[in-house]
Design a protein around this motif. Structure first.
Motif, PDB file in Angstrom:
ATOM      1  N   PHE A  85      98.561 121.983  63.942  1.00 28.09           N
ATOM      2  CA  PHE A  85     100.414 121.757  63.955  1.00 28.09           C
ATOM      3  C   PHE A  85     100.192 120.290  64.162  1.00 28.09           C
ATOM      4  O   PHE A  85     101.159 119.940  64.005  1.00 28.09           O
ATOM      5  N   ILE A  86      99.175 120.240  65.148  1.00 26.60           N
ATOM      6  CA  ILE A  86      99.573 118.009  65.300  1.00 26.60           C
ATOM      7  C   ILE A  86      99.828 118.048  64.530  1.00 26.60           C
ATOM      8  O   ILE A  86     100.291 116.877  64.738  1.00 26.60           O
ATOM      9  N   ARG A  97     102.880 125.547  66.209  1.00 26.41           N
ATOM     10  CA  ARG A  97     102.365 126.158  67.345  1.00 26.41           C
ATOM     11  C   ARG A  97     102.941 127.241  68.980  1.00 26.41           C
ATOM     12  O   ARG A  97     102.152 127.621  69.566  1.00 26.41           O
ATOM     13  N   PHE A 104     100.238 129.192  76.942  1.00 26.88           N
ATOM     14  CA  PHE A 104     100.485 127.858  77.507  1.00 26.88           C
ATOM     15  C   PHE A 104     101.334 127.579  78.747  1.00 26.88           C
ATOM     16  O   PHE A 104     101.971 126.440  79.190  1.00 26.88           O
ATOM     17  N   ILE A 149      89.214 126.116  79.287  1.00 24.02           N
ATOM     18  CA  ILE A 149      89.762 126.184  78.144  1.00 24.02           C
ATOM     19  C   ILE A 149      88.331 127.355  77.626  1.00 24.02           C
ATOM     20  O   ILE A 149      88.758 128.327  76.229  1.00 24.02           O
ATOM     21  N   LEU A 230      91.133 121.914  66.908  1.00 18.40           N
ATOM     22  CA  LEU A 230      92.440 121.510  68.543  1.00 18.40           C
ATOM     23  C   LEU A 230      92.213 120.680  70.011  1.00 18.40           C
ATOM     24  O   LEU A 230      91.899 120.260  70.631  1.00 18.40           O
ATOM     25  N   THR A 238      90.398 114.721  77.023  1.00 21.96           N
ATOM     26  CA  THR A 238      90.926 114.129  77.973  1.00 21.96           C
ATOM     27  C   THR A 238      91.207 114.395  79.329  1.00 21.96           C
ATOM     28  O   THR A 238      91.213 114.005  80.080  1.00 21.96           O
ATOM     29  N   THR A 239      91.152 115.856  79.878  1.00 22.12           N
ATOM     30  CA  THR A 239      91.423 116.113  81.643  1.00 22.12           C
ATOM     31  C   THR A 239      90.199 115.935  82.391  1.00 22.12           C
ATOM     32  O   THR A 239      90.410 115.066  83.063  1.00 22.12           O
ATOM     33  N   GLY A 285     100.368 108.098  69.506  1.00 21.83           N
ATOM     34  CA  GLY A 285     101.291 108.622  69.293  1.00 21.83           C
ATOM     35  C   GLY A 285     101.624 107.418  67.986  1.00 21.83           C
ATOM     36  O   GLY A 285     102.085 106.662  67.713  1.00 21.83           O
ATOM     37  N   ARG A 287     102.787 107.592  63.625  1.00 21.24           N
ATOM     38  CA  ARG A 287     103.902 108.158  62.616  1.00 21.24           C
ATOM     39  C   ARG A 287     104.003 107.263  61.931  1.00 21.24           C
ATOM     40  O   ARG A 287     103.331 106.369  62.183  1.00 21.24           O
ATOM     41  N   HIS A 343     106.294 117.183  69.451  1.00 18.01           N
ATOM     42  CA  HIS A 343     104.385 117.567  69.443  1.00 18.01           C
ATOM     43  C   HIS A 343     104.402 116.683  71.282  1.00 18.01           C
ATOM     44  O   HIS A 343     103.042 116.650  71.623  1.00 18.01           O
ATOM     45  N   GLN A 344     104.710 117.192  72.236  1.00 21.79           N
ATOM     46  CA  GLN A 344     104.715 116.762  73.134  1.00 21.79           C
ATOM     47  C   GLN A 344     103.275 117.657  73.820  1.00 21.79           C
ATOM     48  O   GLN A 344     103.431 118.570  73.072  1.00 21.79           O
ATOM     49  N   LEU A 346     100.503 119.873  74.372  1.00 25.10           N
ATOM     50  CA  LEU A 346     101.023 121.371  74.884  1.00 25.10           C
ATOM     51  C   LEU A 346     100.479 122.229  75.919  1.00 25.10           C
ATOM     52  O   LEU A 346     100.135 122.872  76.979  1.00 25.10           O
ATOM     53  N   ALA A 351      96.878 120.922  82.024  1.00 27.08           N
ATOM     54  CA  ALA A 351      95.756 119.589  82.029  1.00 27.08           C
ATOM     55  C   ALA A 351      96.724 119.525  83.821  1.00 27.08           C
ATOM     56  O   ALA A 351      95.326 118.988  85.072  1.00 27.08           O
TER      57      ALA A 351
END
Ligand code: HEM
Length: 396
Positions: A85-86, A97, A104, A149, A230, A238-239, A285, A287, A343-344, A346, A351
């Motif tokens: 979905f990203i 999503r 979450f 995760i 994903l 990232t975390t 980001g 697009r 898309h903020q 999820l 995190a």
């Protein structure tokens, strides 16, 4: 219109967005840029315009669109990624999503606090057992989000070495060719996990989606694999980078570290300021415009790529005065480190909690922690992926 700025901007510090953004933010909110494949696009460098565009439905996240902007040779690989979905727009994006949201929510994540504390304590034991000096990345920063995760998804942690290594190779690959092997390995792994979930009940999100939506025909197997990939990769890379870079930033700011030591209650504000300051997913980001958009005196034409990195928005002095100051009292929560709009991120509740637990615990367990390599000598792993350092040797 001729390009007026380069993108990506050169990155010299692994825990700060490129320094070139500051001048661009001062000059204008939008800049014309030439991308690595010669295509022209737009770079957005101010917070107001970044948020306006990230919540504008005329911008599409569809990576299969031939005009989707690619910031490096490696970026081309996103086109052949299994769908998730990203890379979708409404209404499909929201539809898929929503299937993952129950795992979450703030309530669900808060319920994980005791387990995350236990996992962080085990990781601190692992670091201690490795003996000073040791690598913080493999002994502390990666194991915490990785185990968490795994438990959420239902991925056996006994396989962690395999998927952490494959994820690292996937994220660090130089081009499409290098992406192919780690991606194929991860897809085959997730495919066989889904087979297992279809044979017997399996705890976690993958088991739930396989047993319910996949079985009922509401979700294709390809899409389930894409979503699992994903979440697995986004859920620990990232975390882990934020734990590593947060450690460096705190050691660079001993006064702020002393505040944390004196009062663990500052952890939430400190984590928000760390997220702003490090902007780890800076280049997330991207697009493509599906219609003409007039903004800040410019016209973004349909079919043009738009890059909305988090770094310049998070250092925009209009919202964050003296942005180079690491100031835990500024009220940083309006940062864009988790993106903005539909898309903020999820996983932001997760995190945040992981960081609020992992960083104070590290400095509590290792009061004399220090870097073996001076922070000024650390170099970013790559320009186009998340900000990271692949190895951080610490002593105590
Ligand atoms: C400090 C850690 C993290 C940072 C800085 C971060 C950053 C981001 C950003 C900037 C986006 C937006 C991308 C865009 O607009 O194109 C995003 C999306 C996403 N993140 Fe995170 N993320 C983090 C941790 C996590 C975790 C732990 C998960 C675990 C599940 C996760 C899962 C996702 C997913 C699934 C999306 C796509 C959301 C959508 O398209 O609806 N992230 N993240």
């Amino acid at each position: 219109m001729e390009p007026t700025a380069a993108f990506p901007q050169p990155r010299t510090c692994p825990y700060r967005p490129p320094f070139g953004y500051a001048e661009l933010t001062e000059q204008a909110p939008l800049h014309r840029v030439e991308l690595h494949d010669g295509k022209l696009g737009w770079l957005v460098t101010r917070h107001t315009e970044a948020r306006a565009l990230l919540s504008d439905s005329r911008l599409s996240a569809d990576r299969t669109n031939p005009n989707f902007p690619l910031i490096s040779a490696r970026g081309a690989a996103v086109r052949s990624q299994p769908p998730a979905f990203i890379g979708m727009d409404e209404p499909e994006h929201g539809h898929y999503r929503r299937m993952t949201i129950p795992d979450f929510t703030a309530k669900r994540i808060n319920g994980l606090r005791p387990r995350i504390e236990e996992i962080a304590t085990q990781a601190a034991d692992q670091l201690n057992a490795a003996g000073s000096p040791a690598d913080l990345v493999v002994n502390y920063a990666v194991p915490i989000p990785s185990l968490v995760i795994c438990e959420i998804l239902g991925v056996p942690y006994s396989d962690h070495e395999f998927f952490e290594d494959a994820s690292r190779r996937l994220m660090r690959a130089a081009d499409e060719h290098e992406v192919a092997a780690p991606r194929a390995e991860l897809l085959a792994y997730l495919d066989s996990l889904i087979d297992t979930a279809l044979q017997r009940p399996m705890p976690g999100l993958i088991g739930r989606l396989a047993g319910d939506q996949l079985t009922r025909g509401e979700l294709s197997r390809e899409l389930l694999i894409g979503i699992a990939l994903l979440l697995l990769v986004a859920g620990h890379e990232t975390t882990a980078s934020m734990i590593t870079l947060g450690t460096v930033i705190l050691l660079e700011h001993p006064d702020r570290l002393a505040e944390l030591r004196a009062d663990r209650g500052v952890a939430p504000d400190l984590v928000e300021e760390l997220l702003r300051y490090a902007s780890v997913a800076d280049t997330a980001g991207a697009r493509v415009a599906t219609a003409d958009i007039d903004i800040a005196g410019q016209r973004i034409r349909a079919g043009e790529g738009v890059l909305i990195p988090n770094g310049p928005a998070n250092f925009d002095p209009a919202l964050f005065p003296d942005p180079d100051e690491f100031d835990i009292r500024r009220g940083s929560r309006n940062h864009n480190a988790f993106g903005y709009g539909v898309h903020q991120c999820l996983g932001q509740n997760l995190a945040r909690l992981e960081l609020q637990i992992a960083l104070p615990l590290l400095f509590e367990r290792f009061p004399t922690l220090r870097l073996e390599t001076p922070a000024s000598q650390l170099r970013p792993a790559r320009a186009d992926t998340i900000q990271s350092i692949d190895e951080l040797i610490v002593a105590w």
